[in-house]
Motif scaffolding. Sequence first.
Motif, PDB file in Angstrom:
ATOM      1  N   LEU A 168      -3.733   3.848 -11.675  1.00 19.34           N
ATOM      2  CA  LEU A 168      -3.401   3.830 -10.253  1.00 19.34           C
ATOM      3  C   LEU A 168      -2.486   2.635 -10.010  1.00 19.34           C
ATOM      4  N   ILE A 169      -1.317   2.895  -9.402  1.00 20.42           N
ATOM      5  CA  ILE A 169      -0.381   1.817  -9.095  1.00 20.42           C
ATOM      6  C   ILE A 169      -0.328   1.637  -7.587  1.00 20.42           C
ATOM      7  N   VAL A 170      -0.549   0.386  -7.142  1.00 19.60           N
ATOM      8  CA  VAL A 170      -0.712   0.100  -5.719  1.00 19.60           C
ATOM      9  C   VAL A 170       0.362  -0.886  -5.251  1.00 19.60           C
ATOM     10  N   GLY A 171       0.969  -0.594  -4.104  1.00 15.51           N
ATOM     11  CA  GLY A 171       1.973  -1.473  -3.524  1.00 15.51           C
ATOM     12  C   GLY A 171       1.361  -2.768  -3.012  1.00 15.51           C
ATOM     13  N   ALA A 172       2.197  -3.820  -2.905  1.00 14.70           N
ATOM     14  CA  ALA A 172       1.712  -5.137  -2.476  1.00 14.70           C
ATOM     15  C   ALA A 172       1.104  -5.100  -1.079  1.00 14.70           C
ATOM     16  N   ASP A 173       1.611  -4.213  -0.221  1.00 15.65           N
ATOM     17  CA  ASP A 173       1.092  -4.139   1.149  1.00 15.65           C
ATOM     18  C   ASP A 173      -0.123  -3.227   1.269  1.00 15.65           C
ATOM     19  N   MET A 174      -0.620  -2.720   0.142  1.00 18.77           N
ATOM     20  CA  MET A 174      -1.785  -1.834   0.146  1.00 18.77           C
ATOM     21  C   MET A 174      -3.015  -2.504  -0.489  1.00 18.77           C
ATOM     22  N   LEU A 175      -2.952  -3.812  -0.712  1.00 19.17           N
ATOM     23  CA  LEU A 175      -4.056  -4.492  -1.399  1.00 19.17           C
ATOM     24  C   LEU A 175      -5.354  -4.433  -0.602  1.00 19.17           C
ATOM     25  N   LEU A 178      -6.878  -1.150  -1.333  1.00 22.25           N
ATOM     26  CA  LEU A 178      -7.406  -1.173  -2.700  1.00 22.25           C
ATOM     27  C   LEU A 178      -8.733  -1.912  -2.759  1.00 22.25           C
ATOM     28  N   GLU A 179      -8.793  -3.062  -2.116  1.00 17.74           N
ATOM     29  CA  GLU A 179     -10.018  -3.864  -2.113  1.00 17.74           C
ATOM     30  C   GLU A 179     -11.197  -3.078  -1.537  1.00 17.74           C
ATOM     31  N   GLU A 180     -10.905  -2.237  -0.572  1.00 17.96           N
ATOM     32  CA  GLU A 180     -11.944  -1.445   0.089  1.00 17.96           C
ATOM     33  C   GLU A 180     -12.546  -0.393  -0.840  1.00 17.96           C
ATOM     34  N   ILE A 181     -11.703   0.216  -1.698  1.00 16.92           N
ATOM     35  CA  ILE A 181     -12.190   1.308  -2.552  1.00 16.92           C
ATOM     36  C   ILE A 181     -12.554   0.864  -3.962  1.00 16.92           C
ATOM     37  N   LEU A 182     -12.126  -0.344  -4.343  1.00 18.70           N
ATOM     38  CA  LEU A 182     -12.284  -0.797  -5.724  1.00 18.70           C
ATOM     39  C   LEU A 182     -13.717  -0.714  -6.254  1.00 18.70           C
ATOM     40  N   PRO A 183     -14.742  -1.123  -5.476  1.00 14.01           N
ATOM     41  CA  PRO A 183     -16.112  -1.056  -6.005  1.00 14.01           C
ATOM     42  C   PRO A 183     -16.561   0.352  -6.369  1.00 14.01           C
ATOM     43  N   ASP A 188     -12.876   4.074 -15.474  1.00 20.64           N
ATOM     44  CA  ASP A 188     -11.921   4.385 -16.546  1.00 20.64           C
ATOM     45  C   ASP A 188     -10.486   4.504 -16.045  1.00 20.64           C
ATOM     46  N   ILE A 189     -10.265   4.233 -14.759  1.00 18.62           N
ATOM     47  CA  ILE A 189      -8.913   4.268 -14.199  1.00 18.62           C
ATOM     48  C   ILE A 189      -8.332   2.855 -14.210  1.00 18.62           C
ATOM     49  N   GLY A 190      -7.211   2.679 -14.901  1.00 21.24           N
ATOM     50  CA  GLY A 190      -6.561   1.380 -14.906  1.00 21.24           C
ATOM     51  C   GLY A 190      -5.839   1.141 -13.589  1.00 21.24           C
ATOM     52  N   VAL A 191      -5.994  -0.049 -13.033  1.00 23.78           N
ATOM     53  CA  VAL A 191      -5.394  -0.355 -11.732  1.00 23.78           C
ATOM     54  C   VAL A 191      -4.301  -1.410 -11.901  1.00 23.78           C
ATOM     55  N   TRP A 192      -3.117  -1.108 -11.359  1.00 24.82           N
ATOM     56  CA  TRP A 192      -1.980  -2.011 -11.408  1.00 24.82           C
ATOM     57  C   TRP A 192      -1.466  -2.236  -9.989  1.00 24.82           C
ATOM     58  N   VAL A 193      -1.068  -3.465  -9.697  1.00 25.94           N
ATOM     59  CA  VAL A 193      -0.537  -3.776  -8.365  1.00 25.94           C
ATOM     60  C   VAL A 193       0.869  -4.366  -8.492  1.00 25.94           C
ATOM     61  N   MET A 194       1.691  -4.091  -7.470  1.00 23.64           N
ATOM     62  CA  MET A 194       3.080  -4.554  -7.470  1.00 23.64           C
ATOM     63  C   MET A 194       3.172  -6.000  -6.977  1.00 23.64           C
ATOM     64  N   THR A 195       2.487  -6.906  -7.678  1.00 23.80           N
ATOM     65  CA  THR A 195       2.523  -8.341  -7.380  1.00 23.80           C
ATOM     66  C   THR A 195       2.618  -9.113  -8.696  1.00 23.80           C
ATOM     67  N   LYS A 196       2.852 -10.419  -8.596  1.00 25.64           N
ATOM     68  CA  LYS A 196       2.906 -11.269  -9.791  1.00 25.64           C
ATOM     69  C   LYS A 196       1.541 -11.835 -10.153  1.00 25.64           C
ATOM     70  N   ASP A 197       0.643 -11.909  -9.165  1.00 25.04           N
ATOM     71  CA  ASP A 197      -0.719 -12.372  -9.434  1.00 25.04           C
ATOM     72  C   ASP A 197      -1.677 -11.663  -8.496  1.00 25.04           C
ATOM     73  N   CYS A 198      -2.937 -11.606  -8.903  1.00 22.31           N
ATOM     74  CA  CYS A 198      -3.946 -10.906  -8.103  1.00 22.31           C
ATOM     75  C   CYS A 198      -5.327 -11.442  -8.467  1.00 22.31           C
TER      76      CYS A 198
END
Length: 632
Positions: A168-175, A178-183, A188-198
């Motif tokens: 799953l690739i998530v935009g920087a303005d959608m963090l 993402l935080e809401e659904i992450l738990p 087994d789904i790898g999560v990537w975000v369009m930021t330099k750090d997280c």
Amino acid sequence: LVVRSLFAPAVPMLPSLVTGAAAGIVSLHLIQKLLFPYFWHDFKYLLKVIKYGLTVKIYRLRGKIFTVLDKFVKQADRQPHKPFILYEGDVHTYQDVDRRSNRVAQVFLQQGALKKGDTVALLMSNEPDFIHVWFGVAKLGCVVAFLNFNIRSRSLLHCISNCEPKILIVGADMLGTLEEILPNLQKDIGVWVMTKDCTLPSVNTLLDKLEAASEDCVPVNLRSANNLMASVLYIFTSGTTGLPKAAVISHLQILKGAAGLWAFGATADDAVYITLPLYHSAASVLGIGGCIELGATCVLRKKFSASQFWSDCKKYNVTVIQYIGELCRYLCNQPVKEGEKDHKVRLAVGNGVRSDVWREFLGRFGDIKMCEFYGATEGNISFMNHTGKIGSVGRTNFFYKLFFPSDLIKYDFKKDEPIRNRHGWCEKVKKGEAGLLISKVNAKNPFFGYAGSKKHTENKLLREVFKKGDIYFNTGDLMVQDQENFLYFLDRIGDTYRWKGENVATTEVSDIIGMLDFIEEASVYGVPVPDHEGKVGMVSVTLKPNKSLDLEQMYEQVVTYLPGYACPVFLRLQETMEMTGTFKQQKFRLVREGFNPSAITDPLYFLYSSKKSYVPLTKDLHDKILSGQLKL
């Protein structure tokens, strides 16, 4: 002399023959104008359809599967420095987009995170990196699932699990989303975000890795397609029931959709303004795909703005705009300004605009060709209004039906099913009568269905319609065909309605409301509002014994778990819920009665965002809504 005498009588006849032929041609022209006024419009359009179909077929016969992505790479080679995307003042050329998408592909190739055939879910808003990521993972042969960034929580988790993505690739303005659904996200789904750090746990960053990645092309065989019927996108649609479903989009469908702008007369010299969300097929397939097909420029905006719309058109020399009906109405509702016709827009391509708004739009903003069309994301039928007939979604005729067989059939609104005669066959409606649009499913016009459950795919099909063994796609749309073969959209059937350009599944909304501990039953439906496109959401509820209605909690529930367009604007409290003979909620009377407090004795409430609660719907509030003083 003999020869001369033989031909001499013919000479005086020549003028009369010419005159007769001219008279015949004029007569035929007048007959054609009178009896077949749209013949040449239809003929030219049909030629375009046949020409494009033959082009695709020739490639297939030569053993070449030339996809839209292949066309993009070819355009990048042919015109590397031509602007492809203009976004917030930045210019991204075809070469720029090609190279950055290569970086995306290289990152995941080097990480070993993806292989050909994997699915990648994309949760991003309108921005160039949406396209970079889309093209980048597509170059690895992955199927890309576009997620609606408006949906939240349970619905979003459902969509993600439905398409079974590897990452799953998530935009920087959608963090925040993402935080809401992450738990609750599958581990087994790898999560990537369009930021330099997280700081979120087990989340990978992509932006920093892109900077270090190579711009070299990945092996072409990774993206090569062996079959035009192969899946390439999942685009979510509410359909007619339940939670969103992932419509399977093939290479063939994208090729057809990308030809839409060309079919309406757009060229490589056009600048196409896209303000619709890219997770919609209209923006991604018709818009971005259409620009690639033409080699044109896309002017991309993060979000539609009525106040900035024409300023952007002038600033970026926009010549083609995309719309939905609501967009045109919003523009017409803006205060009148000087120089509103001072722009270069010549084509407007879209769907869902009302006749009155259509006329007002043209009168106010100038000589723009309105290119209205019809087509469901997952459907196998489309119509294009190539004549400019106000209010129509397109035309059909004998020749068009030879290539794309479709019919309007009789429908029982109370039973919510097609009417069948005593022999068990469906019956076609007469011209001028409302009917359900169905489209024949065959090898040339396949229906690819939905990812996941085969039940959803089967539910969209009608079998044994006119004869044994035939199969038709049920569009779920009611239409009427006039005497000139123009088609007009009337309404949606089933448990759905359309609001703010989005389909809303009533069962999804009622499930969310039914989670409240004081709700016994919730019946959700759409009601018309004067001077608005589609229908606004309304819910009728009954309470559990000894429970009271908590209006603030009701407000919190819908705004937290539903996208804004799906939140019921009106609430009706009933003592009992009327049911049909088959124990389905009876909504016809509720829809007919609407939300008028002067005519309804049940308590009515209005979703008042500024007060963060539902409030009693008074006559004064009702009047302000109808007059437009209170915006919905």
